[in-house]
Design an enzyme around this catalytic site. Structure first.
Site, mmCIF file in Angstrom:
data_model
loop_
_atom_site.group_PDB
_atom_site.id
_atom_site.type_symbol
_atom_site.label_atom_id
_atom_site.label_comp_id
_atom_site.label_asym_id
_atom_site.label_seq_id
_atom_site.Cartn_x
_atom_site.Cartn_y
_atom_site.Cartn_z
ATOM 1 N N TRP A 8 0.809 -1.231 0.000
ATOM 2 C CA TRP A 8 0.000 0.000 0.000
ATOM 3 C C TRP A 8 0.837 1.274 0.000
ATOM 4 O O TRP A 8 0.305 2.357 -0.174
ATOM 5 C CB TRP A 8 -0.931 -0.005 1.219
ATOM 6 C CG TRP A 8 -2.173 -0.818 0.997
ATOM 7 C CD1 TRP A 8 -2.414 -1.690 -0.033
ATOM 8 C CD2 TRP A 8 -3.359 -0.836 1.815
ATOM 9 N NE1 TRP A 8 -3.668 -2.240 0.100
ATOM 10 C CE2 TRP A 8 -4.257 -1.741 1.226
ATOM 11 C CE3 TRP A 8 -3.721 -0.194 2.995
ATOM 12 C CZ2 TRP A 8 -5.526 -2.001 1.769
ATOM 13 C CZ3 TRP A 8 -4.970 -0.457 3.542
ATOM 14 C CH2 TRP A 8 -5.867 -1.342 2.925
ATOM 15 N N HIS A 97 12.798 -2.053 -0.672
ATOM 16 C CA HIS A 97 11.991 -1.498 -1.776
ATOM 17 C C HIS A 97 12.766 -0.361 -2.449
ATOM 18 O O HIS A 97 13.458 0.404 -1.776
ATOM 19 C CB HIS A 97 10.637 -0.991 -1.258
ATOM 20 C CG HIS A 97 9.691 -0.730 -2.387
ATOM 21 N ND1 HIS A 97 9.767 0.403 -3.159
ATOM 22 C CD2 HIS A 97 8.692 -1.482 -2.904
ATOM 23 C CE1 HIS A 97 8.835 0.337 -4.107
ATOM 24 N NE2 HIS A 97 8.173 -0.800 -3.982
ATOM 25 N N GLU A 166 11.492 -6.204 -8.981
ATOM 26 C CA GLU A 166 10.710 -5.024 -9.350
ATOM 27 C C GLU A 166 11.580 -4.046 -10.131
ATOM 28 O O GLU A 166 12.285 -3.218 -9.518
ATOM 29 C CB GLU A 166 10.213 -4.297 -8.100
ATOM 30 C CG GLU A 166 9.270 -5.086 -7.234
ATOM 31 C CD GLU A 166 8.343 -4.167 -6.438
ATOM 32 O OE1 GLU A 166 7.128 -4.314 -6.579
ATOM 33 O OE2 GLU A 166 8.834 -3.301 -5.695
ATOM 34 N N GLY A 172 4.863 1.851 -11.260
ATOM 35 C CA GLY A 172 3.970 2.999 -11.440
ATOM 36 C C GLY A 172 3.945 3.587 -12.838
ATOM 37 O O GLY A 172 3.345 4.635 -13.065
HETATM 38 P P1 13P Z 1 2.931 -0.491 -8.921
HETATM 39 O O1 13P Z 1 2.164 -1.785 -8.950
HETATM 40 O O2 13P Z 1 2.070 0.686 -8.520
HETATM 41 O O3 13P Z 1 3.693 -0.263 -10.189
HETATM 42 O O4 13P Z 1 4.008 -0.583 -7.738
HETATM 43 C C1 13P Z 1 4.816 -1.713 -7.655
HETATM 44 C C2 13P Z 1 5.526 -1.674 -6.365
HETATM 45 O O5 13P Z 1 6.395 -0.855 -6.138
HETATM 46 C C3 13P Z 1 5.141 -2.652 -5.341
HETATM 47 O O6 13P Z 1 6.059 -2.728 -4.325
#
Ligand code: 13P
Length: 250
Positions: A8, A97, A166, A172
């Site tokens: 979130w 992250h 990621e 995003g």
């Molecule tokens: P989005 O799904 O909004 O691209 O974000 C990915 C994220 O950073 C999850 O940790």
């Protein structure tokens, strides 16, 4: 077992528990759920205690989004230790992250967080990923290897770590890797860790995160080695989150 994990980020107030109740209701009636997948939601620190109590006996697990790297208690204003998180009845934490790396967290610090989290019996969801320039310069795999080798120090640790790949250029942005591109990266990470730690490939879990939604998830259904998803934006709405799971198993 696949994982659908919602991060979130900086979102949510006490009444946001409604989102989780809806997801939980779906999970209970979904016939695909039998041993097939697990749902974990990572709300901000402010909601951890309440959510942990509310969903204690449900199938949804709660995760924190980060933790401090040393001590149980201490003079560390604004920080929360793994010990304090565990005492809320929480069993997972995200670490590393890219949004935290961007504000100064390096692999060494991330390694310290991992070992303290594991000592406190939290399972770790470790985020790794390359940025746009590294990708353009074909440095993706060397960046990932460095992030892994400098933060994971033993095989014992690896068993308790779920890795979330990621790519920064995808978070995003609405851009996602192609199926082949992602499959190759996932397989390469598994091979690398298998060789380094002699852990069977089936015991290494790798998720994908970055612009996962009900549409993009369709591209990734056919990747056998992919163990699930870390979902940002789309996890803030029960409908969007549920649609991802529905489309994945459709
Ligand atoms: P989005 O799904 O909004 O691209 O974000 C990915 C994220 O950073 C999850 O940790």
């Amino acid at each position: 077992m696949r994982y659908f994990i919602g991060n979130w980020k900086m979102f949510g107030i006490p009444s946001s528990h409604k989102i989780l109740y809806k997801i939980n209701a779906f999970f209970k009636r979904d016939k695909n759920n039998k041993k097939k997948y697990k749902i974990i939601i990572a709300p901000p620190f402010t909601l951890l205690h309440d959510f942990s109590k509310r969903f204690k006996s449900s199938k949804i697990s709660i995760s924190s989004q980060n933790c401090y790297h040393k001590d149980f208690y201490g003079a560390h204003t604004g920080n929360i230790s793994p010990f304090m998180i565990k005492k809320l009845g929480i069993n997972y934490t995200l670490i590393g992250h890219s949004e935290n790396r961007a504000s100064g967290e390096n692999n060494k610090l991330i390694g310290e967080k991992i070992s303290l989290a594991l000592k406190n019996k939290l399972s770790v969801i470790l985020c790794i990923g390359e940025n746009k320039i590294e990708k353009r310069n074909k440095k993706t795999f060397s960046v990932l290897k460095k992030q892994l080798s400098q933060s994971i120090t033993s095989k014992k640790y690896l068993k308790k770590i779920i890795i979330a790949y990621e790519p920064l250029w995808s978070i995003g942005s609405g851009r996602v890797p192609s199926k082949n591109e992602l499959e190759k990266i996932i397989v390469n990470i598994k091979k690398y860790l298998n060789k380094k730690f002699r852990l069977k490939r089936k015991n290494i879990r790798i998720l994908y995160g970055g612009s996962v939604d009900k549409q993009s998830v369709l591209n990734f259904k056919a990747i056998n080695e992919l163990d699930g998803f870390l979902i940002g934006g789309a996890s803030k709405s029960s409908k969007n989150f549920i649609d991802i799971i529905k489309n994945f198993y459709k």
